[in-house]
Design a protein around this motif. Structure first.
Motif, PDB file in Angstrom:
ATOM      1  N   ILE A  99      41.969  42.791  54.585  1.00  0.00           N
ATOM      2  CA  ILE A  99      42.541  41.966  55.708  1.00  0.00           C
ATOM      3  C   ILE A  99      41.760  40.970  56.455  1.00  0.00           C
ATOM      4  O   ILE A  99      42.134  39.692  57.346  1.00  0.00           O
ATOM      5  CB  ILE A  99      42.861  43.253  56.699  1.00  0.00           C
ATOM      6  N   LEU A 100      40.552  41.576  56.796  1.00  0.00           N
ATOM      7  CA  LEU A 100      39.944  40.196  57.760  1.00  0.00           C
ATOM      8  C   LEU A 100      39.072  39.200  56.637  1.00  0.00           C
ATOM      9  O   LEU A 100      39.775  38.448  57.463  1.00  0.00           O
ATOM     10  CB  LEU A 100      38.519  41.394  57.580  1.00  0.00           C
ATOM     11  N   HIS A 101      39.637  39.128  55.669  1.00  0.00           N
ATOM     12  CA  HIS A 101      39.837  37.763  54.606  1.00  0.00           C
ATOM     13  C   HIS A 101      40.561  37.315  55.149  1.00  0.00           C
ATOM     14  O   HIS A 101      40.454  36.101  55.335  1.00  0.00           O
ATOM     15  CB  HIS A 101      39.894  38.194  53.311  1.00  0.00           C
ATOM     16  N   VAL A 102      42.036  37.622  55.099  1.00  0.00           N
ATOM     17  CA  VAL A 102      42.369  36.851  55.813  1.00  0.00           C
ATOM     18  C   VAL A 102      43.464  36.053  56.708  1.00  0.00           C
ATOM     19  O   VAL A 102      43.810  35.347  57.641  1.00  0.00           O
ATOM     20  CB  VAL A 102      44.408  37.390  55.516  1.00  0.00           C
ATOM     21  N   ARG A 103      42.651  36.739  57.749  1.00  0.00           N
ATOM     22  CA  ARG A 103      42.382  36.469  59.160  1.00  0.00           C
ATOM     23  C   ARG A 103      41.443  35.985  59.811  1.00  0.00           C
ATOM     24  O   ARG A 103      41.305  35.251  60.766  1.00  0.00           O
ATOM     25  CB  ARG A 103      42.442  38.294  60.317  1.00  0.00           C
ATOM     26  N   GLY A 104      40.342  35.643  58.756  1.00  0.00           N
ATOM     27  CA  GLY A 104      39.247  34.542  58.829  1.00  0.00           C
ATOM     28  C   GLY A 104      38.119  34.779  58.978  1.00  0.00           C
ATOM     29  O   GLY A 104      37.863  33.580  59.604  1.00  0.00           O
ATOM     30  N   VAL A 105      37.978  35.836  58.824  1.00  0.00           N
ATOM     31  CA  VAL A 105      36.727  37.110  59.186  1.00  0.00           C
ATOM     32  C   VAL A 105      35.551  36.048  57.969  1.00  0.00           C
ATOM     33  O   VAL A 105      35.538  36.622  57.194  1.00  0.00           O
ATOM     34  CB  VAL A 105      36.107  38.481  59.600  1.00  0.00           C
ATOM     35  N   ASP A 106      34.405  35.562  58.893  1.00  0.00           N
ATOM     36  CA  ASP A 106      33.056  35.005  58.276  1.00  0.00           C
ATOM     37  C   ASP A 106      32.248  36.206  57.177  1.00  0.00           C
ATOM     38  O   ASP A 106      32.765  37.624  57.474  1.00  0.00           O
ATOM     39  CB  ASP A 106      31.743  34.854  58.965  1.00  0.00           C
ATOM     40  N   PRO A 107      32.617  35.846  55.439  1.00  0.00           N
ATOM     41  CA  PRO A 107      32.040  36.921  54.514  1.00  0.00           C
ATOM     42  C   PRO A 107      30.947  38.043  54.822  1.00  0.00           C
ATOM     43  O   PRO A 107      30.614  38.904  55.101  1.00  0.00           O
ATOM     44  CB  PRO A 107      31.902  36.675  53.213  1.00  0.00           C
ATOM     45  N   VAL A 108      30.040  36.778  55.417  1.00  0.00           N
ATOM     46  CA  VAL A 108      28.561  37.341  56.191  1.00  0.00           C
ATOM     47  C   VAL A 108      28.335  38.124  56.700  1.00  0.00           C
ATOM     48  O   VAL A 108      28.001  39.717  56.715  1.00  0.00           O
ATOM     49  CB  VAL A 108      27.610  36.493  55.994  1.00  0.00           C
ATOM     50  N   ASP A 109      29.483  38.085  58.184  1.00  0.00           N
ATOM     51  CA  ASP A 109      29.711  39.131  59.333  1.00  0.00           C
ATOM     52  C   ASP A 109      30.032  40.643  58.835  1.00  0.00           C
ATOM     53  O   ASP A 109      29.730  41.045  59.272  1.00  0.00           O
ATOM     54  CB  ASP A 109      30.636  38.144  60.427  1.00  0.00           C
ATOM     55  N   ARG A 110      31.193  40.176  58.400  1.00  0.00           N
ATOM     56  CA  ARG A 110      31.644  41.591  57.597  1.00  0.00           C
ATOM     57  C   ARG A 110      30.259  42.215  57.038  1.00  0.00           C
ATOM     58  O   ARG A 110      30.766  43.665  56.895  1.00  0.00           O
ATOM     59  CB  ARG A 110      33.004  41.147  56.644  1.00  0.00           C
ATOM     60  N   LEU A 111      29.638  41.795  56.494  1.00  0.00           N
ATOM     61  CA  LEU A 111      29.076  42.932  56.664  1.00  0.00           C
ATOM     62  C   LEU A 111      27.302  43.065  56.944  1.00  0.00           C
ATOM     63  O   LEU A 111      25.995  43.775  56.795  1.00  0.00           O
ATOM     64  CB  LEU A 111      28.030  42.374  54.798  1.00  0.00           C
ATOM     65  N   ARG A 112      27.406  42.448  58.291  1.00  0.00           N
ATOM     66  CA  ARG A 112      25.872  43.000  59.395  1.00  0.00           C
ATOM     67  C   ARG A 112      26.087  44.237  59.554  1.00  0.00           C
ATOM     68  O   ARG A 112      24.704  44.531  59.835  1.00  0.00           O
ATOM     69  CB  ARG A 112      26.470  41.819  60.277  1.00  0.00           C
ATOM     70  N   LEU A 113      27.521  45.230  59.833  1.00  0.00           N
ATOM     71  CA  LEU A 113      27.387  46.532  60.447  1.00  0.00           C
ATOM     72  C   LEU A 113      26.674  46.692  58.887  1.00  0.00           C
ATOM     73  O   LEU A 113      25.957  48.099  59.031  1.00  0.00           O
ATOM     74  CB  LEU A 113      28.997  47.073  60.478  1.00  0.00           C
ATOM     75  N   TYR A 114      26.638  46.781  57.437  1.00  0.00           N
ATOM     76  CA  TYR A 114      26.335  47.867  56.853  1.00  0.00           C
ATOM     77  C   TYR A 114      24.993  47.312  56.271  1.00  0.00           C
ATOM     78  O   TYR A 114      24.442  48.424  55.751  1.00  0.00           O
ATOM     79  CB  TYR A 114      27.020  47.214  55.573  1.00  0.00           C
ATOM     80  N   ARG A 115      24.472  46.423  56.390  1.00  0.00           N
ATOM     81  CA  ARG A 115      23.152  45.765  56.497  1.00  0.00           C
ATOM     82  C   ARG A 115      22.078  46.635  57.680  1.00  0.00           C
ATOM     83  O   ARG A 115      21.286  46.413  57.317  1.00  0.00           O
ATOM     84  CB  ARG A 115      22.390  44.502  56.487  1.00  0.00           C
TER      85      ARG A 115
END
Length: 398
Positions: free
Chosen positions: A115-131
């Motif tokens: 869903i985040l991919h389709v909505r255009g959320v940057d892929p690196v930003d999606r992993l900031r929490l997990y890092r």
């Protein structure tokens, strides 16, 4: 809401439960039974989709899986502290995401990567929490996607409250597609056992809130099967609160699109909430700290690999003449490029300032937080000074 009834064995279940399915696991369109009342039928809701639309969904599913594979590898390499996989659930995320309108707001849990991919959320930003680099990672207002939520089910109440606010702002039932807004709360089967979800259903039902409860039933709440969570199919929990509910084949991207489109239409028009159970399967682990071999059989996993949602859509594209090898090669190349971008981007993330943990505890200044921040800054300064002194002493001693 009429349902296409599919034999439970076709989707991996032992029972026969009403299930919306438009594409069979082998890639053929499923004939929809005669509809009752004024319901147009779910097939009618995908009739306008072109070959380009189907290819766009396929591309998004492939890129979502590549994101999953790369993020898992990064965690194994020590670049991420944790990661929650979504492999096998791409149709239950990409399909509904394609049905969303621009004003719609999504509240994800922690594995809604498609869903985040389709909505255009940057892929690196999606992993900031997990890092562990950021509490969130992106601006919710930029993409109309709230931040990931690790506390199971808590965001479902937030989504319902947001929907009630949208309703009171007069942003539903206007007939203006640029204004009418729906809210989508995404959560898993395990979250339905949480009190927050039950409370959200109560508030949504009695207020006719424009919210879609999108439950991805991947059949395992960590190591607990759905049968240990509910004695009835999960979509019936919505019915118990007076919320119209439907169960859809979560590995059928077109069925997921159609069901979400109908639920959003109801919400946009001011006709209240819908509960959807997207019946799918978590092909990977719950998170990278989990070992699914300890609680499920390989035969079960193989059964669902044969119902891979990406393979199903590929079979449909081939059957209907929309497949092109050159195009498929371009998608594969794009996936490779995404992998490179993700690896480089995650490794380039700098550690945050230690005091940033105090920045967003409250929206307004708070005396206790200010005092704790001052103490921490003093502690850091004294520690740095002591470290310098120890180094100087050691140098003299040498």
């Amino acid at each position: 809401m009429p349902h296409q009834v599919i034999d439970g064995s076709d989707v991996g279940s032992a029972d026969v439960t009403p299930l919306v399915q438009l594409v069979a696991p082998t890639g053929e369109r499923v004939h929809e039974p005669d509809n009752d009342g004024d319901h147009p039928g779910y097939a009618a809701r995908v009739a306008h989709l072109t070959g380009d639309d189907l290819r766009a969904m396929y591309r998004d599913m492939v890129l979502t899986r590549r994101f999953d594979d790369e993020a898992t590898a990064l965690q194994r390499q020590g670049e991420l502290a944790l990661y929650a996989q979504a492999t096998g659930q791409e149709a239950a995320q990409v399909g509904p995401a394609h049905a969303l309108a621009a004003p719609d707001m999504v509240f994800p849990s922690y594995r809604e990567h498609g869903i985040l991919h389709v909505r255009g959320v940057d892929p690196v930003d999606r992993l900031r929490l997990y890092r562990g680099q950021d509490h969130g990672g992106w601006d919710p207002a930029e993409h109309n996607v709230a931040l990931y939520t690790l506390v199971i089910g808590s965001h479902v109440l937030h989504a319902t409250g947001y929907a009630m606010g949208v309703q009171r702002d007069g942003a539903v039932g206007t007939g203006d597609p640029e204004r009418d807004t729906a809210v989508v709360a995404c959560f898993g089967d395990g979250a339905t056992s949480q009190g927050d979800v039950s409370e959200a259903l109560v508030f949504a039902a009695v207020n006719d809130a424009p919210v879609v409860f999108w439950c991805q039933n991947n059949q395992w709440a960590i190591s607990e099967p759905t049968t240990r969570q509910s004695s009835v199919p999960l979509y019936r929990r919505g019915e118990g609160f007076g919320v119209p509910s439907v169960r859809v084949d979560g590995n059928d991207v077109l069925a997921c699109y159609a069901v979400m489109a109908e639920a959003l239409e109801r919400a946009h028009a001011g006709h209240g909430p819908t509960f959807v159970e997207a019946y799918t399967y978590r092909m990977g682990a719950h998170t990278t700290s989990d070992d699914p071999t300890r609680y499920r059989e390989r035969a079960e996993e193989e059964h669902w690999r044969q119902r891979d949602p990406i393979d199903r859509l590929a079979a449909l594209l081939r059957a209907e003449g929309h497949w092109d090898d050159d195009w498929a090669g371009d998608v594969a190349a794009e996936a490779d490029a995404l992998g490179e971008t993700l690896r480089a981007g995650v490794r380039a993330l700098d550690a945050p300032e230690k005091t940033s943990m105090f920045d967003h505890v409250y929206a307004t200044p708070h005396a206790q937080v200010a005092a704790e921040r001052a103490w921490f800054e003093q502690y850091e300064a004294e520690t740095a000074e002591q470290t310098a002194q120890d180094a100087a002493t050691a140098e003299v001693a040498r």
